[in-house]
Structures are given as structure tokens and as C-alpha cells.
Scaffold this active site. Structure first.
Site, PDB file in Angstrom:
ATOM      1  N   ARG A  59      -9.228  -3.561 -14.223  1.00 49.72           N
ATOM      2  CA  ARG A  59      -8.498  -4.528 -13.750  1.00 49.72           C
ATOM      3  C   ARG A  59      -6.990  -4.442 -14.407  1.00 49.72           C
ATOM      4  O   ARG A  59      -6.052  -4.864 -13.996  1.00 49.72           O
ATOM      5  CB  ARG A  59      -8.931  -5.819 -13.567  1.00 49.72           C
ATOM      6  CG  ARG A  59      -8.207  -6.730 -12.892  1.00 49.72           C
ATOM      7  CD  ARG A  59      -8.970  -7.932 -12.282  1.00 49.72           C
ATOM      8  NE  ARG A  59      -9.935  -8.575 -12.907  1.00 49.72           N
ATOM      9  CZ  ARG A  59      -9.744  -9.312 -14.172  1.00 49.72           C
ATOM     10  NH1 ARG A  59      -8.619  -9.620 -14.433  1.00 49.72           N
ATOM     11  NH2 ARG A  59     -10.777  -9.897 -14.683  1.00 49.72           N
ATOM     12  N   TYR A 112       7.152  -8.964   8.054  1.00 47.94           N
ATOM     13  CA  TYR A 112       5.872  -8.688   8.271  1.00 47.94           C
ATOM     14  C   TYR A 112       4.935 -10.074   8.717  1.00 47.94           C
ATOM     15  O   TYR A 112       5.198 -10.965   8.085  1.00 47.94           O
ATOM     16  CB  TYR A 112       5.181  -7.896   7.326  1.00 47.94           C
ATOM     17  CG  TYR A 112       3.836  -7.440   7.536  1.00 47.94           C
ATOM     18  CD1 TYR A 112       3.547  -6.404   8.419  1.00 47.94           C
ATOM     19  CD2 TYR A 112       2.697  -7.976   6.711  1.00 47.94           C
ATOM     20  CE1 TYR A 112       2.193  -6.021   8.558  1.00 47.94           C
ATOM     21  CE2 TYR A 112       1.649  -7.485   6.987  1.00 47.94           C
ATOM     22  CZ  TYR A 112       1.107  -6.405   7.906  1.00 47.94           C
ATOM     23  OH  TYR A 112      -0.186  -5.958   8.339  1.00 47.94           O
ATOM     24  N   ASP A 184      10.971  -4.959   0.977  1.00 47.48           N
ATOM     25  CA  ASP A 184       9.501  -4.141   1.510  1.00 47.48           C
ATOM     26  C   ASP A 184       9.945  -2.904   2.150  1.00 47.48           C
ATOM     27  O   ASP A 184      10.679  -2.825   3.043  1.00 47.48           O
ATOM     28  CB  ASP A 184       9.174  -4.993   2.404  1.00 47.48           C
ATOM     29  CG  ASP A 184       7.699  -4.512   2.880  1.00 47.48           C
ATOM     30  OD1 ASP A 184       7.577  -3.367   3.060  1.00 47.48           O
ATOM     31  OD2 ASP A 184       6.805  -5.494   3.669  1.00 47.48           O
ATOM     32  N   LYS A 209       0.445   2.617   4.880  1.00 53.12           N
ATOM     33  CA  LYS A 209       1.204   3.370   6.031  1.00 53.12           C
ATOM     34  C   LYS A 209       1.644   4.556   5.618  1.00 53.12           C
ATOM     35  O   LYS A 209       0.829   5.469   5.369  1.00 53.12           O
ATOM     36  CB  LYS A 209       2.460   2.311   6.349  1.00 53.12           C
ATOM     37  CG  LYS A 209       2.160   0.904   6.242  1.00 53.12           C
ATOM     38  CD  LYS A 209       1.214   0.467   7.672  1.00 53.12           C
ATOM     39  CE  LYS A 209       0.438  -0.714   7.403  1.00 53.12           C
ATOM     40  NZ  LYS A 209       1.353  -2.183   7.136  1.00 53.12           N
TER      41      LYS A 209
HETATM   42  C1  LIG Z   1       1.159  -3.463   6.772  1.00 49.28           C
HETATM   43  C2  LIG Z   1       2.477  -3.909   6.176  1.00 49.28           C
HETATM   44  C3  LIG Z   1       2.209  -4.937   5.171  1.00 49.28           C
HETATM   45  C4  LIG Z   1       1.082  -5.124   4.532  1.00 49.28           C
HETATM   46  O1  LIG Z   1       0.416  -4.446   3.894  1.00 49.28           O
HETATM   47  P1  LIG Z   1      -1.526  -4.148   3.710  1.00 49.28           P
HETATM   48  O2  LIG Z   1      -1.516  -2.811   3.229  1.00 49.28           O
HETATM   49  O3  LIG Z   1      -2.059  -4.102   5.261  1.00 49.28           O
HETATM   50  O4  LIG Z   1      -1.759  -5.486   3.054  1.00 49.28           O
HETATM   51  C5  LIG Z   1       3.491  -5.616   4.669  1.00 49.28           C
HETATM   52  N1  LIG Z   1       4.846  -5.066   4.929  1.00 49.28           N
HETATM   53  C6  LIG Z   1       4.901  -4.334   5.841  1.00 49.28           C
HETATM   54  C7  LIG Z   1       6.253  -4.022   6.679  1.00 49.28           C
HETATM   55  C8  LIG Z   1       3.854  -3.635   6.560  1.00 49.28           C
HETATM   56  O5  LIG Z   1       3.973  -2.885   7.603  1.00 49.28           O
END
Ligand SMILES: *Cc1c(COP(=O)(O)O)cnc(C)c1O
Length: 395
Positions: A59, A112, A184, A209
Site C-alpha cells: 500500500r 465527470y 482531469d 480509459k
Molecule cells: C471515467 C472517468 C473518471 C473516473 O474514473 P474511474 O476509473 O471510473 O474511477 C474520471 N474522470 C473522467 C473524465 C472519466 O471519464
């Protein structure tokens, strides 16, 4: 930070890993272990005191995870990187690290869905308030800055409206007041956009993603200044505990190797599909950053390498017609998430953004007619054929 490799096509493959240190293993070994043994009690003491480098417990750090963290740092041009068990674990660890009770966050208009949920939770539990801002001008941002403003949180392209925010402009305004800017960068991946190079402070990814790229892992990443990343690692990551598993880190290291090749094809396919959609009579509006007629095309040319793999479009019809369109597809799969090899389609108003109250949702531009498409790596003609037959089915 000085980069080890000049070209991203090389660093996605080599950064953060040296086979010589691992018996020549070409692929990064998966250190599937929870803990690390010490040679002596004294060594254990030194590791805990931070007087000796070395692993303690997964961790707190793991060699496979470390390789990934060094790689993302190199790709974003950051001093340090950090990996998490999900994108939301990264978002929450960073936001909790930057704020205390009573603080204020300025946020891009359109974020998001779960990040919106997190902000609501922070408001409810810790009186950390937030204001949304379209961030079209410096003045709009300046007007919202309070003494309590602890960070500016930006998504660009914005999910799912695909509006862009000028990162250099936001960073300039924030710097006047010494407020950190968090971006992000999930929709672009470091291959298309590197927010730290525009003067922002922290970059986040849902690595689920484009970085993973194959729809088989949930993970998150962050990168920024060494001091801040270290602070997150030792507080909101370590003590809240949203860590990534060594195997998932390995999947991301593998996914990253093909990121530039995949992104080029995602962009090429998306540009083609956007062009076709624009010509279809059932389509009212196409939102694609790479479209030269898009109102944010100037920003896109300034800070992105290409338009990306995501397209949103509005149909000329009702919510039921939007749903019927999804139901008529066969190659294209109905699913949330994005950046996978498969083309995915979803209806934000009833899926990813359904938890946002209708009024706020509509202010963000998320109508019942809006559909989001994550263009995959299939032949672009096949993707369009499926979409076109579904669009043509309109009664
Ligand atoms: C999917 C997504 C998240 C969250 O990510 P997870 O891996 O599903 O927790 C945050 N910001 C954006 C823009 C996303 O597309």
C-alpha cells in the site's frame, strides 16, 4: 523536469523500467506481494524512518506500481507520478489533499458525474463549497476567486459536451493568486495533451480509459510536483487506501506501450465519423474538438495534438428516439466508459450524468438528445455503416 527520452513513442515503452535491474526480463515483472521482508530489525526501523530507500508494504509502494508511476511522470513531464485503484480514487485523494473544511473549489462547468458527486459530498460533510465556471474568459474565473479558494479543477475536453478550456489562460489567472490548477486529462491522454506544460499543477487520469485502452482494468493516475505527490502518497493515498494492484499496474504498463499508435487511429476514425455525422439529416449538432468548424478549434490547435476519440452529437428527436437509435446498433456496443478498442455509445442524460439534477445538467448542455460516442479501433467504414443504418431507421 528533464525527460529521459525525447519522443513519447519511445518513453511509453521504456520510461520507468530497466530490464538490467530485473534479470533481463523484457516485460516488467509483476511483484504480486503484499509485503517486503527486512534483513534485520534495524533495517525495518530505517525504512520506516525514511532513512533507507526500499519497499515496506504494497500500500506504501510496490516495484511494478513504481515503474508505472515513473512512466506517467515522464509522459506528463512531471517530477513525480502516483497510481490509484480507480480514477475516482485519484480525484478524491488529490482533492482531499488540497482542501480543508470550509474551503472553496472553482470547477469547470461540466465534469465527470462521480466527480460532481464527490464535490456534493465534500460540501455536505466538510462545508467545502464549489462554483462552476465556463472559464471562457480570465474575468469569469477571477470573479469567483475567494480567500478560501483552494484549487481550480478543470476537465477539458469536457465530458460529454466536448467544450474546451484554455489551460494556459486558467493557469495564468490561478498563478496570480497562487491557487493550484488540477486537470482531469482522461479524455486526451498524455499523448494528445500535457496540462503541466501549459502551467497547470496537477494532472489526473482515469487510466481505465485510453491509458489502459482495452476495457479490462479500473485504475487512476496522478502527476505533479514531487513534494505534492509525496504528500498525497503518504496521506490521502496511504491512509484512505485507494491503491492499485500490481497486476493492474502491469496492465497499464502494457497498455501505455501502444498509446501513441492507438490514439492516432482513434483520432483518425473519430474525425471521419464526425464528418459523416455532420452530413446526416437526423443529426442536429456534432461536437468534436477536431472539427475545424468547432468554436473551440483554436484552443484545440493550441493545446492538443489532435481532436481525440470522443464525439458527442445531438439528434433531431426525442429521448425515446435517442434510445431507439442506440438499440438499433449491433457492432457498436451500448456501454459507458471510453477509450477502448471497441466503439462504445451511451446516453449521458440517462446514464453517466443521470445523477446530476436536470436543471444543472441542462445548464451544462446535456440534453435528452445528446449521445456520446467513443470511437474505437475497428475499420472506420464498419463503424459508420452501423451508425448510419441506425440513423436511417428513423420513422
Ligand atoms: C471515467 C472517468 C473518471 C473516473 O474514473 P474511474 O476509473 O471510473 O474511477 C474520471 N474522470 C473522467 C473524465 C472519466 O471519464
Amino acid at each position: 523536469m528533464k525527460k529521459r527520452y525525447e519522443n513519447m513513442e519511445t518513453s511509453v515503452i521504456h520510461a520507468g523500467y530497466d530490464a538490467k535491474e530485473h534479470l533481463g526480463s523484457l516485460s516488467t515483472p509483476i511483484f504480486q506481494t503484499s509485503t517486503f521482508t527486512f534483513d534485520s530489525a534495524e533495517q525495518g526501523e530505517k525504512r520506516f524512518a525514511g532513512e533507507e530507500e526500499g519497499y515496506i508494504y504494497s500500500r506504501l509502494g510496490n516495484p511494478t506500481v513504481r515503474a508505472l508511476e515513473e512512466r506517467i511522470a515522464e509522459l506528463e513531464g512531471a517530477e513525480a507520478g502516483l497510481a490509484f485503484g480507480s480514477g475516482m480514487a485519484a480525484v478524491s485523494a488529490v482533492l482531499f489533499a488540497l482542501t480543508k473544511a470550509g474551503d472553496h473549489i472553482i470547477c469547470s462547468q461540466g465534469i465527470y458525474g462521480c466527480t460532481f458527486g464527490l464535490l456534493e459530498l465534500m460540501k455536505e460533510k466538510y462545508a467545502i463549497t464549489h462554483d462552476f465556471c465556463t472559464m471562457e474568459t480570465e474575468e469569469q474565473i477571477r470573479q469567483l476567486i475567494q480567500p478560501e479558494t483552494a484549487c481550480i479543477y478543470v476537465e477539458t475536453p469536457i465530458n460529454p459536451t466536448m467544450k474546451l478550456i484554455d489551460l494556459e489562460m486558467v493557469a495564468k489567472v490561478a498563478r496570480e493568486k497562487g491557487i493550484p490548477v488540477v486537470v482531469d486529462n482522461t479524455f486526451s491522454s498524455p499523448y494528445l495533451q500535457q496540462p503541466l506544460q501549459s502551467g497547470c499543477d496537477v494532472v489526473l487520469h482515469s487510466a481505465t480509459k485510453f491509458i489502459g485502452g482495452h476495457g479490462d482494468v479500473i485504475a487512476g493516475l496522478a502527476a505533479g510536483k514531487k513534494e505534492f505527490i509525496q504528500q498525497v502518497a503518504m496521506t490521502t493515498l496511504k491512509d484512505i487506501g485507494g491503491v492499485i494492484s500490481p497486476f493492474d499496474a502491469w496492465l497499464l504498463l502494457r497498455g501505455l506501450k501502444t498509446l501513441p499508435v492507438r490514439m492516432d487511429r482513434h483520432c483518425e476514425n473519430a474525425a471521419y465519423i464526425a464528418e459523416q455525422l455532420k452530413q446526416h439529416p437526423f443529426v442536429k449538432k456534432v461536437l468534436y474538438p477536431g472539427d475545424t468548424e468547432n468554436k473551440d478549434y483554436v484552443i484545440m490547435s493550441k493545446q492538443m495534438k489532435a481532436g481525440g476519440g470522443l464525439i458527442s452529437f445531438e439528434i433531431d428527436g426525442s429521448k425515446e428516439e435517442a434510445q431507439a437509435l442506440l438499440n438499433k446498433l449491433s457492432l457498436i456496443k451500448i456501454a459507458v466508459s471510453l477509450g477502448d478498442t471497441e466503439t462504445l455509445i451511451q446516453h449521458p442524460a440517462t446514464m453517466t450524468h443521470s445523477s446530476i439534477p436536470r436543471e444543472i445538467r441542462e445548464q451544462m448542455g446535456i440534453t435528452d438528445q445528446l449521445i456520446r460516442l467513443s470511437v474505437g479501433l475497428e475499420a472506420k467504414q464498419d463503424i459508420w455503416q452501423d451508425l448510419e443504418q441506425a440513423l436511417n431507421h428513423r420513422k
